[in-house]
Design a protein around this motif. Structure first.
Motif, PDB file in Angstrom:
ATOM      1  N   PHE A   1       0.798  -1.107   0.145  1.00 35.69           N
ATOM      2  CA  PHE A   1       0.112   0.187  -0.145  1.00 35.69           C
ATOM      3  C   PHE A   1       0.881   1.324  -0.018  1.00 35.69           C
ATOM      4  O   PHE A   1       0.509   2.177  -0.690  1.00 35.69           O
ATOM      5  N   ILE A   2       1.862   1.264   0.744  1.00 35.93           N
ATOM      6  CA  ILE A   2       2.752   2.402   0.831  1.00 35.93           C
ATOM      7  C   ILE A   2       3.743   2.501  -0.560  1.00 35.93           C
ATOM      8  O   ILE A   2       3.792   3.800  -0.887  1.00 35.93           O
ATOM      9  N   ALA A   3       4.017   1.399  -1.034  1.00 31.82           N
ATOM     10  CA  ALA A   3       4.821   1.716  -2.141  1.00 31.82           C
ATOM     11  C   ALA A   3       3.885   2.144  -3.187  1.00 31.82           C
ATOM     12  O   ALA A   3       4.241   3.123  -4.221  1.00 31.82           O
ATOM     13  N   GLU A   4       2.587   1.901  -3.316  1.00 35.67           N
ATOM     14  CA  GLU A   4       1.545   2.083  -4.418  1.00 35.67           C
ATOM     15  C   GLU A   4       1.118   3.520  -4.099  1.00 35.67           C
ATOM     16  O   GLU A   4       0.434   4.237  -5.002  1.00 35.67           O
ATOM     17  N   ASN A   5       1.191   4.213  -2.918  1.00 37.52           N
ATOM     18  CA  ASN A   5       0.451   5.625  -2.709  1.00 37.52           C
ATOM     19  C   ASN A   5       1.259   6.020  -1.582  1.00 37.52           C
ATOM     20  O   ASN A   5       1.410   6.254  -0.183  1.00 37.52           O
ATOM     21  N   PRO A   6       2.461   6.835  -2.199  1.00 39.08           N
ATOM     22  CA  PRO A   6       3.464   7.241  -1.450  1.00 39.08           C
ATOM     23  C   PRO A   6       3.179   8.617  -0.759  1.00 39.08           C
ATOM     24  O   PRO A   6       3.714   8.827   0.301  1.00 39.08           O
ATOM     25  N   VAL A   7       1.852   9.019  -1.205  1.00 45.00           N
ATOM     26  CA  VAL A   7       1.203  10.374  -0.590  1.00 45.00           C
ATOM     27  C   VAL A   7       0.156   9.870   0.487  1.00 45.00           C
ATOM     28  O   VAL A   7      -0.701   9.585  -0.045  1.00 45.00           O
ATOM     29  N   HIS A   8       0.350   9.691   1.940  1.00 45.30           N
ATOM     30  CA  HIS A   8      -0.419   9.448   2.573  1.00 45.30           C
ATOM     31  C   HIS A   8      -0.278  10.044   3.684  1.00 45.30           C
ATOM     32  O   HIS A   8       0.941  10.545   4.238  1.00 45.30           O
ATOM     33  N   THR A   9      -1.472  10.083   4.701  1.00 41.20           N
ATOM     34  CA  THR A   9      -1.323  10.606   6.084  1.00 41.20           C
ATOM     35  C   THR A   9      -1.697   9.526   7.003  1.00 41.20           C
ATOM     36  O   THR A   9      -2.517   8.689   6.702  1.00 41.20           O
ATOM     37  N   GLU A  10      -0.912   9.274   8.255  1.00 44.28           N
ATOM     38  CA  GLU A  10      -1.457   8.499   9.047  1.00 44.28           C
ATOM     39  C   GLU A  10      -2.383   8.786  10.263  1.00 44.28           C
ATOM     40  O   GLU A  10      -1.907  10.044  10.735  1.00 44.28           O
ATOM     41  N   ILE A  11      -3.217   8.427  10.669  1.00 42.12           N
ATOM     42  CA  ILE A  11      -4.195   8.974  11.462  1.00 42.12           C
ATOM     43  C   ILE A  11      -4.651   7.728  12.469  1.00 42.12           C
ATOM     44  O   ILE A  11      -5.007   6.609  11.846  1.00 42.12           O
ATOM     45  N   SER A  12      -4.642   7.929  13.717  1.00 42.45           N
ATOM     46  CA  SER A  12      -5.048   6.978  14.533  1.00 42.45           C
ATOM     47  C   SER A  12      -6.582   7.290  15.020  1.00 42.45           C
ATOM     48  O   SER A  12      -7.136   8.354  15.174  1.00 42.45           O
ATOM     49  N   VAL A  13      -7.262   5.890  14.993  1.00 40.31           N
ATOM     50  CA  VAL A  13      -8.687   6.177  15.363  1.00 40.31           C
ATOM     51  C   VAL A  13      -9.058   6.323  16.689  1.00 40.31           C
ATOM     52  O   VAL A  13      -8.095   5.675  17.590  1.00 40.31           O
ATOM     53  N   ALA A  14      -9.876   7.220  16.950  1.00 42.14           N
ATOM     54  CA  ALA A  14     -10.043   7.524  18.398  1.00 42.14           C
ATOM     55  C   ALA A  14     -11.325   6.871  19.009  1.00 42.14           C
ATOM     56  O   ALA A  14     -12.340   6.554  17.908  1.00 42.14           O
ATOM     57  N   TRP A  15     -11.450   6.584  19.981  1.00 38.80           N
ATOM     58  CA  TRP A  15     -12.454   5.804  20.771  1.00 38.80           C
ATOM     59  C   TRP A  15     -13.883   6.500  20.534  1.00 38.80           C
ATOM     60  O   TRP A  15     -14.771   5.951  20.049  1.00 38.80           O
ATOM     61  N   GLY A  16     -13.712   7.827  20.622  1.00 39.01           N
ATOM     62  CA  GLY A  16     -15.007   8.480  20.477  1.00 39.01           C
ATOM     63  C   GLY A  16     -15.732   8.733  18.959  1.00 39.01           C
ATOM     64  O   GLY A  16     -16.652   9.264  18.778  1.00 39.01           O
ATOM     65  N   GLU A  17     -14.724   8.276  18.032  1.00 38.09           N
ATOM     66  CA  GLU A  17     -15.210   8.186  16.466  1.00 38.09           C
ATOM     67  C   GLU A  17     -16.057   6.915  16.440  1.00 38.09           C
ATOM     68  O   GLU A  17     -16.902   7.023  15.227  1.00 38.09           O
ATOM     69  N   MET A  18     -16.178   6.286  17.181  1.00 46.15           N
ATOM     70  CA  MET A  18     -17.180   5.001  16.801  1.00 46.15           C
ATOM     71  C   MET A  18     -18.560   5.369  17.256  1.00 46.15           C
ATOM     72  O   MET A  18     -18.877   6.252  18.211  1.00 46.15           O
ATOM     73  N   ASP A  19     -19.599   4.572  16.778  1.00 47.63           N
ATOM     74  CA  ASP A  19     -21.111   5.123  17.192  1.00 47.63           C
ATOM     75  C   ASP A  19     -21.733   3.937  17.790  1.00 47.63           C
ATOM     76  O   ASP A  19     -20.878   2.942  18.410  1.00 47.63           O
ATOM     77  N   ALA A  20     -22.955   3.902  17.877  1.00 43.10           N
ATOM     78  CA  ALA A  20     -23.682   2.995  18.577  1.00 43.10           C
ATOM     79  C   ALA A  20     -23.514   1.368  18.232  1.00 43.10           C
ATOM     80  O   ALA A  20     -23.607   0.520  18.906  1.00 43.10           O
ATOM     81  N   LEU A  21     -23.143   1.358  17.016  1.00 42.19           N
ATOM     82  CA  LEU A  21     -23.143   0.171  16.240  1.00 42.19           C
ATOM     83  C   LEU A  21     -21.386  -0.397  16.284  1.00 42.19           C
ATOM     84  O   LEU A  21     -20.939  -1.511  15.889  1.00 42.19           O
ATOM     85  N   GLN A  22     -20.768   0.135  17.140  1.00 41.65           N
ATOM     86  CA  GLN A  22     -19.220  -0.075  17.438  1.00 41.65           C
ATOM     87  C   GLN A  22     -18.392  -0.113  16.444  1.00 41.65           C
ATOM     88  O   GLN A  22     -17.617  -0.887  16.176  1.00 41.65           O
ATOM     89  N   HIS A  23     -18.150   0.645  15.243  1.00 45.07           N
ATOM     90  CA  HIS A  23     -17.409   1.029  14.578  1.00 45.07           C
ATOM     91  C   HIS A  23     -17.570   2.743  14.103  1.00 45.07           C
ATOM     92  O   HIS A  23     -18.339   3.266  14.417  1.00 45.07           O
ATOM     93  N   VAL A  24     -16.515   3.134  13.333  1.00 44.80           N
ATOM     94  CA  VAL A  24     -16.181   4.542  13.102  1.00 44.80           C
ATOM     95  C   VAL A  24     -17.354   4.944  12.327  1.00 44.80           C
ATOM     96  O   VAL A  24     -18.074   4.185  11.465  1.00 44.80           O
ATOM     97  N   ASN A  25     -18.074   6.029  13.116  1.00 40.53           N
ATOM     98  CA  ASN A  25     -19.213   6.647  12.158  1.00 40.53           C
ATOM     99  C   ASN A  25     -18.821   6.949  10.750  1.00 40.53           C
ATOM    100  O   ASN A  25     -17.693   7.520  10.656  1.00 40.53           O
ATOM    101  N   ASN A  26     -19.928   6.863   9.970  1.00 46.02           N
ATOM    102  CA  ASN A  26     -19.507   7.435   8.529  1.00 46.02           C
ATOM    103  C   ASN A  26     -19.047   8.646   8.275  1.00 46.02           C
ATOM    104  O   ASN A  26     -18.412   8.943   7.585  1.00 46.02           O
ATOM    105  N   VAL A  27     -19.599   9.618   9.138  1.00 49.55           N
ATOM    106  CA  VAL A  27     -19.245  11.095   9.066  1.00 49.55           C
ATOM    107  C   VAL A  27     -17.777  11.204   8.985  1.00 49.55           C
ATOM    108  O   VAL A  27     -17.317  12.072   8.677  1.00 49.55           O
ATOM    109  N   VAL A  28     -17.164  10.388  10.168  1.00 50.33           N
ATOM    110  CA  VAL A  28     -15.844  10.680  10.450  1.00 50.33           C
ATOM    111  C   VAL A  28     -15.045  10.633   9.332  1.00 50.33           C
ATOM    112  O   VAL A  28     -13.832  11.184   9.414  1.00 50.33           O
ATOM    113  N   TYR A  29     -15.384   9.672   8.295  1.00 49.97           N
ATOM    114  CA  TYR A  29     -14.311   9.609   7.193  1.00 49.97           C
ATOM    115  C   TYR A  29     -13.970  10.770   6.510  1.00 49.97           C
ATOM    116  O   TYR A  29     -12.962  11.161   5.828  1.00 49.97           O
ATOM    117  N   PHE A  30     -15.108  11.940   6.642  1.00 57.49           N
ATOM    118  CA  PHE A  30     -14.783  12.927   5.974  1.00 57.49           C
ATOM    119  C   PHE A  30     -13.773  13.827   6.622  1.00 57.49           C
ATOM    120  O   PHE A  30     -13.336  14.503   5.973  1.00 57.49           O
TER     121      PHE A  30
END
Length: 146
Positions: free
Chosen positions: A5-34
């Motif tokens: 992935f890194i070789a094919e995508n040299p321009v990238h940003t590393e982001i840590s998922v925060a606990w508060g980004e998860m929703d009631a369904l226990q996964h990252v809320n769709n709005v957070v991706y924006f």
């Protein structure tokens, strides 16, 4: 998978998922991706100095369209890589394409895109991309075969 992935995508940003980004369904809320896309977009703009002259020229990027396609849910804890590639460069706009890669899952989880339009904040109208900016964007342009 990560190395590929890194070789094919040299321009990238590393982001840590925060606990508060998860929703009631226990996964990252769709709005957070924006927000993830925005973080990668601003990192890219800073890398190419797109915002450097904004104060003096009053010309800068705005979004006219934003999309996300969710392939796999992401949960806390995880570290994501959000890649940026450019396509569809026109006189006054270009497309930014994102791929979100989960280190935990060793897989792409989300695809996205943003239509970026250059805008003159003084006149309230679209502006053209400078020849220098077009050259820089072309160096990050993804080919039709990718």
């Amino acid at each position: 998978m990560l190395e590929q992935f890194i070789a094919e995508n040299p321009v990238h940003t590393e982001i840590s998922v925060a606990w508060g980004e998860m929703d009631a369904l226990q996964h990252v809320n769709n709005v957070v991706y924006f927000k993830y896309f925005e973080t990668a977009r601003i990192d890219f703009f800073n890398q190419i100095n797109l915002l450097g002259d904004l104060q003096t020229t009053q010309v800068g990027p705005i979004l006219s369209d934003n999309h996300a396609r969710y392939k796999r849910p992401v949960t806390f804890p995880d570290t994501l890589l959000v890649s940026v590639k450019i396509s569809d460069i026109k006189a006054d706009r270009f497309m930014m394409n994102y791929t979100v890669f989960s280190k935990t899952q060793a897989a792409a989880t989300t695809l996205g895109s943003s239509q970026v339009v250059m805008f003159n904040f003084k006149t309230g109208k679209k502006a053209t991309l400078s020849p220098e900016l077009i050259d820089v964007l072309r160096s990050y342009e993804e080919t039709a075969n990718e």
